[in-house]
Design a protein around this motif. Sequence first.
Motif, PDB file in Angstrom:
ATOM      1  N   GLU A   1      -8.291  60.451   2.992  1.00 56.13           N
ATOM      2  CA  GLU A   1      -6.970  61.232   2.419  1.00 56.13           C
ATOM      3  C   GLU A   1      -6.337  60.056   1.402  1.00 56.13           C
ATOM      4  O   GLU A   1      -5.707  60.585   0.187  1.00 56.13           O
ATOM      5  N   THR A   2      -6.908  58.948   1.821  1.00 62.90           N
ATOM      6  CA  THR A   2      -6.595  58.004   0.480  1.00 62.90           C
ATOM      7  C   THR A   2      -6.937  57.747  -0.782  1.00 62.90           C
ATOM      8  O   THR A   2      -6.622  58.191  -1.844  1.00 62.90           O
ATOM      9  N   ALA A   3      -8.512  58.770  -0.333  1.00 66.47           N
ATOM     10  CA  ALA A   3      -9.252  59.222  -1.851  1.00 66.47           C
ATOM     11  C   ALA A   3      -8.890  60.074  -2.872  1.00 66.47           C
ATOM     12  O   ALA A   3      -9.013  59.797  -3.560  1.00 66.47           O
ATOM     13  N   ARG A   4      -8.075  60.945  -1.779  1.00 72.94           N
ATOM     14  CA  ARG A   4      -7.725  61.972  -2.470  1.00 72.94           C
ATOM     15  C   ARG A   4      -6.091  61.999  -3.236  1.00 72.94           C
ATOM     16  O   ARG A   4      -6.196  62.513  -4.339  1.00 72.94           O
ATOM     17  N   TYR A   5      -5.766  60.893  -2.821  1.00 68.15           N
ATOM     18  CA  TYR A   5      -4.272  60.584  -3.200  1.00 68.15           C
ATOM     19  C   TYR A   5      -4.839  59.498  -4.500  1.00 68.15           C
ATOM     20  O   TYR A   5      -4.438  59.977  -5.387  1.00 68.15           O
ATOM     21  N   ILE A   6      -5.374  58.906  -3.980  1.00 64.50           N
ATOM     22  CA  ILE A   6      -6.122  58.141  -5.867  1.00 64.50           C
ATOM     23  C   ILE A   6      -6.616  59.429  -7.100  1.00 64.50           C
ATOM     24  O   ILE A   6      -5.602  59.060  -8.253  1.00 64.50           O
ATOM     25  N   PHE A   7      -7.634  60.631  -6.339  1.00 65.04           N
ATOM     26  CA  PHE A   7      -7.685  61.438  -7.111  1.00 65.04           C
ATOM     27  C   PHE A   7      -6.667  61.926  -7.409  1.00 65.04           C
ATOM     28  O   PHE A   7      -6.269  62.306  -9.198  1.00 65.04           O
ATOM     29  N   ALA A   8      -5.373  62.822  -7.002  1.00 64.81           N
ATOM     30  CA  ALA A   8      -4.345  63.267  -7.074  1.00 64.81           C
ATOM     31  C   ALA A   8      -3.068  62.211  -8.513  1.00 64.81           C
ATOM     32  O   ALA A   8      -2.992  62.662  -9.383  1.00 64.81           O
ATOM     33  N   TYR A   9      -3.166  60.909  -8.534  1.00 64.10           N
ATOM     34  CA  TYR A   9      -2.488  59.991  -8.835  1.00 64.10           C
ATOM     35  C   TYR A   9      -2.739  60.165 -10.124  1.00 64.10           C
ATOM     36  O   TYR A   9      -2.445  60.154 -11.127  1.00 64.10           O
ATOM     37  N   SER A  10      -4.301  59.857 -10.359  1.00 67.17           N
ATOM     38  CA  SER A  10      -4.368  59.444 -11.323  1.00 67.17           C
ATOM     39  C   SER A  10      -5.167  60.846 -12.354  1.00 67.17           C
ATOM     40  O   SER A  10      -5.894  60.634 -13.225  1.00 67.17           O
ATOM     41  N   GLY A  11      -5.152  61.925 -12.013  1.00 62.88           N
ATOM     42  CA  GLY A  11      -5.222  63.419 -11.898  1.00 62.88           C
ATOM     43  C   GLY A  11      -6.843  63.597 -12.331  1.00 62.88           C
ATOM     44  O   GLY A  11      -6.972  64.270 -13.513  1.00 62.88           O
TER      45      GLY A  11
ATOM     46  N   ILE B   1     -18.045  61.483   2.566  1.00 63.45           N
ATOM     47  CA  ILE B   1     -18.788  60.812   1.368  1.00 63.45           C
ATOM     48  C   ILE B   1     -18.701  61.719   0.280  1.00 63.45           C
ATOM     49  O   ILE B   1     -17.788  62.737   0.080  1.00 63.45           O
ATOM     50  N   LEU B   2     -18.652  60.434  -0.892  1.00 69.33           N
ATOM     51  CA  LEU B   2     -18.276  60.996  -1.797  1.00 69.33           C
ATOM     52  C   LEU B   2     -19.363  61.249  -2.731  1.00 69.33           C
ATOM     53  O   LEU B   2     -20.138  59.750  -3.223  1.00 69.33           O
ATOM     54  N   LYS B   3     -19.581  62.321  -3.486  1.00 70.45           N
ATOM     55  CA  LYS B   3     -20.719  62.657  -4.454  1.00 70.45           C
ATOM     56  C   LYS B   3     -20.227  62.076  -5.201  1.00 70.45           C
ATOM     57  O   LYS B   3     -19.359  62.829  -6.566  1.00 70.45           O
TER      58      LYS B   3
ATOM     59  N   LEU C   1     -12.665  54.351  -6.486  1.00 76.95           N
ATOM     60  CA  LEU C   1     -12.335  55.007  -7.146  1.00 76.95           C
ATOM     61  C   LEU C   1     -10.807  54.007  -7.127  1.00 76.95           C
ATOM     62  O   LEU C   1     -10.725  54.273  -8.488  1.00 76.95           O
ATOM     63  N   ALA C   2     -10.320  53.493  -6.324  1.00 75.13           N
ATOM     64  CA  ALA C   2      -9.536  52.268  -7.478  1.00 75.13           C
ATOM     65  C   ALA C   2      -9.633  51.716  -7.999  1.00 75.13           C
ATOM     66  O   ALA C   2      -8.921  51.445  -9.678  1.00 75.13           O
ATOM     67  N   ARG C   3     -10.866  50.998  -7.670  1.00 74.62           N
ATOM     68  CA  ARG C   3     -11.160  50.558  -9.163  1.00 74.62           C
ATOM     69  C   ARG C   3     -11.300  51.232 -10.157  1.00 74.62           C
ATOM     70  O   ARG C   3     -10.887  50.805 -11.834  1.00 74.62           O
ATOM     71  N   GLU C   4     -12.192  52.193 -10.803  1.00 73.23           N
ATOM     72  CA  GLU C   4     -12.040  53.381 -11.194  1.00 73.23           C
ATOM     73  C   GLU C   4     -10.659  53.285 -11.892  1.00 73.23           C
ATOM     74  O   GLU C   4     -10.604  54.124 -13.350  1.00 73.23           O
TER      75      GLU C   4
END
Length: 199
Positions: free
Chosen positions: A16-26, A53-55, A71-74
């Motif tokens: 879910e933390t990865a999903r929040y990063i995706f959501a926040y950064s669009g 797993i993230l591909k 993802l946060a660094r990106e």
Amino acid sequence: MPNYKLTYFKIRGRAETARYIFAYSGINYEDNTVDIMDWPNVKRSLLFQQIPILKVDKTEINQSTAIARYLARETGLAGKTNLEQAQVDAIVDTINDFMNMFPWTEKDPSVKQKITEDVFANNIPLLLDGLSKLLGDHMWFVGDSVTWADFHWAVCSITLTNLNVDVLHNYPKLLALKERVEALPKIAAWIERRPKTPL
Ligand SMILES: N[C@@H](CCC(=O)N[C@@H](CS)C(=O)NCC(=O)O)C(=O)O
């Protein structure tokens, strides 16, 4: 922009933390949720037999924290300096240490309940006292803008509250931080449309 495919179960859990990063950064990504019936087959196909797993195009990354940190660094959510990044990483690792104390895979309900109660009584206050002191009167855990440590707290505190409704009762600043993250418009929109699951 690479092609992102996140594979996990249809729960918040460790993705879910990865999903929040995706959501926040669009950033667009494929949220590939594995049905529990298909899991044995999927599991056999994985190097370490675990998800998330993230591909990223053709490269597969395992480990939820490595995925979220990448993802946060990106996306500029990792902290602005190396020192801030170390502070952010320490908060995430500390939260994970405590979340990993819960008996997630315990099959016996009475053993599960006993260990869960012990963790709430003996360990979680140390986590919450420490996080509360770190946050103090600041808006965000580290620096002057939101980072993935704030997202990780917001995500894990949902699970803590689901297990023990009163857990944040004495921690109004930590509760306010969770609510601040959840009020960010793109996070609020994700929360609105995500599957409603207990974990
Ligand atoms: N340290 C790993 C742990 C991964 C993990 O425990 N994944 C669990 C789901 S939360 C899993 O794949 N369980 C199914 C199984 O092992 O069969 C991470 O953070 O990604």
